[in-house]
Design a protein around this motif. Structure first.
Motif, PDB file in Angstrom:
ATOM      1  N   GLY A   1      10.434   4.951   3.228  1.00 47.52           N
ATOM      2  CA  GLY A   1      11.074   3.930   4.057  1.00 47.52           C
ATOM      3  C   GLY A   1      11.612   2.806   3.193  1.00 47.52           C
ATOM      4  O   GLY A   1      12.734   2.326   3.393  1.00 47.52           O
ATOM      5  N   THR A   2      10.819   2.393   2.213  1.00 48.52           N
ATOM      6  CA  THR A   2      11.237   1.312   1.321  1.00 48.52           C
ATOM      7  C   THR A   2      12.537   1.654   0.604  1.00 48.52           C
ATOM      8  O   THR A   2      13.453   0.830   0.515  1.00 48.52           O
ATOM      9  CB  THR A   2      10.134   1.034   0.269  1.00 48.52           C
TER      10      THR A   2
ATOM     11  N   ASP B   1      15.044  -3.961   9.823  1.00 48.67           N
ATOM     12  CA  ASP B   1      14.018  -3.031   9.340  1.00 48.67           C
ATOM     13  C   ASP B   1      13.346  -2.477  10.608  1.00 48.67           C
ATOM     14  O   ASP B   1      12.562  -3.166  11.248  1.00 48.67           O
ATOM     15  CB  ASP B   1      13.014  -3.781   8.450  1.00 48.67           C
TER      16      ASP B   1
ATOM     17  N   TYR C   1       8.763   2.060  12.329  1.00 51.79           N
ATOM     18  CA  TYR C   1       7.774   2.144  13.423  1.00 51.79           C
ATOM     19  C   TYR C   1       8.336   1.825  14.799  1.00 51.79           C
ATOM     20  O   TYR C   1       7.626   1.918  15.794  1.00 51.79           O
ATOM     21  CB  TYR C   1       6.580   1.191  13.223  1.00 51.79           C
TER      22      TYR C   1
ATOM     23  N   LYS D   1       7.880   8.320   9.802  1.00 48.42           N
ATOM     24  CA  LYS D   1       7.341   7.526  10.905  1.00 48.42           C
ATOM     25  C   LYS D   1       7.991   8.089  12.175  1.00 48.42           C
ATOM     26  O   LYS D   1       8.330   9.278  12.203  1.00 48.42           O
ATOM     27  CB  LYS D   1       7.615   6.046  10.674  1.00 48.42           C
TER      28      LYS D   1
HETATM   29  C1  LIG Z   1       6.337   1.353   6.550  1.00 48.34           C
HETATM   30  C2  LIG Z   1       7.201   0.164   6.473  1.00 48.34           C
HETATM   31  C3  LIG Z   1       8.097  -0.011   5.416  1.00 48.34           C
HETATM   32  C4  LIG Z   1       8.149   0.866   4.204  1.00 48.34           C
HETATM   33  O1  LIG Z   1       8.065   2.216   4.405  1.00 48.34           O
HETATM   34  P1  LIG Z   1       7.379   3.160   3.297  1.00 48.34           P
HETATM   35  O2  LIG Z   1       7.754   4.505   3.793  1.00 48.34           O
HETATM   36  O3  LIG Z   1       5.917   2.893   3.340  1.00 48.34           O
HETATM   37  O4  LIG Z   1       8.001   2.860   1.994  1.00 48.34           O
HETATM   38  C5  LIG Z   1       8.921  -1.114   5.458  1.00 48.34           C
HETATM   39  N1  LIG Z   1       8.867  -2.006   6.455  1.00 48.34           N
HETATM   40  C6  LIG Z   1       7.990  -1.880   7.473  1.00 48.34           C
HETATM   41  C7  LIG Z   1       7.959  -2.914   8.545  1.00 48.34           C
HETATM   42  C8  LIG Z   1       7.143  -0.796   7.510  1.00 48.34           C
HETATM   43  O5  LIG Z   1       6.282  -0.679   8.519  1.00 48.34           O
END
Ligand SMILES: *Cc1c(COP(=O)(O)O)cnc(C)c1O
Length: 415
Positions: A89-90, A204, A207, A230
């Motif tokens: 996600g990052t 962002d 979730y 997610k």
């Molecule tokens: C999980 C998450 C990320 C990053 O995702 P990763 O897959 O862990 O790198 C960024 N922002 C929010 C709000 C998240 O919940």
């Protein structure tokens, strides 16, 4: 269920009764979102052949391009970029930002300090290599006031910094603030469009997907990104991320992910079947996760625990926060979650330093997909107030079994 005392059985029955109307609301939301996704599959004539991705350069990955259009329709955007090449996600969020921020531009977070791993990619920690800061992107943020957006301060900061991108983080991440609802985000977007109309509004959405009936992009957000391990991957995607938004902004992200002249490339190999089917299941899987966390919220509240959101509160993601105020209890609970997972139930998680995070993290993740948080999981940084962030899983039944067992072993101390 076996091995549950009469006392706990009775409490569970009370909880079932209490939350029934709330679960019915989630069912209604699932149907709404399922219809939206089904329509997008049909309108784009998704065919069996689309489920097989291309290899090599992926120049003619027809199924990949069609999946982009399916995402764009569901999120009501001009374009989309759904790719297994996003490592997390990052990385997906970073690519969206990196592609749209140049030397001298400012990125402003409207919703307080961003999620831990984003702080790192922005360049707010010691190691600046590869960060936005290193390439000359400036950063500012509007501190939250009583855990809400401080609009007076925001107006000053936006007028002062004239940001190229204004970012909104929907989910709480590892903070104790509440997740922002789509209604709140709608208000934030309208505010930015008024005070700083030239800014790109970036969300962002990690979730958040399908946890409500509507998405921020339906209310004017210009660019949005999230992870496929997610909600949006529906538990089937093994990797990847997505970016949706205005055509030119998605194109900038595509350039940042690939290279100039190569933006049509990127083979999906064997991932498309999971991506399509996972996206089709995502409204239901997300709803199940929310139902599981509604159950958990109500049961933990009956145990006298401080939980957020409350069982009857509006939800905008799949996370339940349980505040332990005690490192030992926190660690014990996360270990209980691991014990009640389908994979690696025999493993005992420990708090360890993790790349991208400032504090030690403890994580229970007995998952089919490593690190996936659309499967039942719990984690958190070991720092006050020792909050555990629990994510609902693939089925309501599993969440329920696991939560009841964890409560039994934490509060009733019986085997
Ligand atoms: C999980 C998450 C990320 C990053 O995702 P990763 O897959 O862990 O790198 C960024 N922002 C929010 C709000 C998240 O919940």
């Amino acid at each position: 269920m076996n091995n549950i005392s009469d006392e706990l059985q009775k409490i569970v029955k009370e909880v079932d009764k209490q939350i029934a109307p709330k679960l019915a609301e989630i069912e209604d939301q699932i149907v709404y979102n399922q219809a939206k996704v089904l329509q997008a599959f049909q309108d784009n004539s998704v065919a069996e052949a689309d489920l097989n991705g291309a290899t090599g350069y992926g120049d003619d990955d027809i199924g990949r391009d069609k999946l982009d259009r399916v995402y764009a329709q569901v999120f009501d955007t001009e374009d989309a970029l759904v790719r297994p090449q996003f490592v997390s996600g990052t990385h997906t969020l970073f690519t969206a930002l990196n592609g749209n921020l140049k030397y001298g531009d400012t990125l402003t977070y409207l919703t307080g300090m961003p999620y831990d791993t984003l702080q790192k990619v922005i360049g707010l920690t010691d190691d600046k290599r590869g960060t936005l800061a290193e390439k000359g992107v400036k950063f500012s943020y509007v501190p939250l006031k009583d855990n809400l957006v401080d609009y007076d301060e925001a107006e000053k900061i936006l007028r002062r910094d004239q940001p190229k991108v204004v970012a909104i983080q929907r989910s709480r991440g590892y903070s104790t603030r509440k997740t922002f609802t789509i209604d709140q985000i709608k208000e934030m977007i309208a505010f930015v469009k008024k005070v700083s109309p030239q800014s790109i509004v970036f969300i962002d959405n990690c979730y958040g997907e399908f946890s409500e009936k509507h998405e921020a992009t339906e209310y004017g957000a210009d660019l949005m990104a999230g992870s496929l391990i997610k909600n949006a991957g529906g538990g089937l995607a093994k990797m990847g991320g997505y970016i949706v938004g205005k055509k030119d902004l998605v194109e900038n992200a595509r350039l940042a992910l690939t290279a100039p002249g190569c933006t049509d490339e990127g083979a999906t190999i064997g991932n498309l079947h999971d991506f399509y089917e996972g996206f089709f299941l995502a409204p239901n899987v997300t709803g199940m996760a929310e139902k599981g966390m509604i159950f958990a919220a109500a049961l933990f509240a009956k145990m006298g625990m401080n939980v957020t959101p409350a069982w009857d509160e509006k939800r905008s993601d799949i996370i339940e926060t349980i505040i332990f105020n005690d490192p030992d209890k926190m660690i014990k609970f996360v270990q209980e979650v691991q014990k009640n997972s389908p994979i690696d139930s025999f493993v005992t998680p420990e708090a360890v330093p993790m790349e991208g995070y400032e504090d030690k993290i403890i994580m229970a993740a007995g998952n089919f997909v490593s690190g996936s948080t659309i499967e039942f999981s719990a984690d958190g940084p070991v720092r006050p107030p020792y909050a555990v962030y629990m994510q609902g899983g693939l089925t309501y039944a599993h969440d329920k079994v696991a939560v009841i067992n964890a409560v039994r072993d934490t509060f009733f101390n019986q085997k």
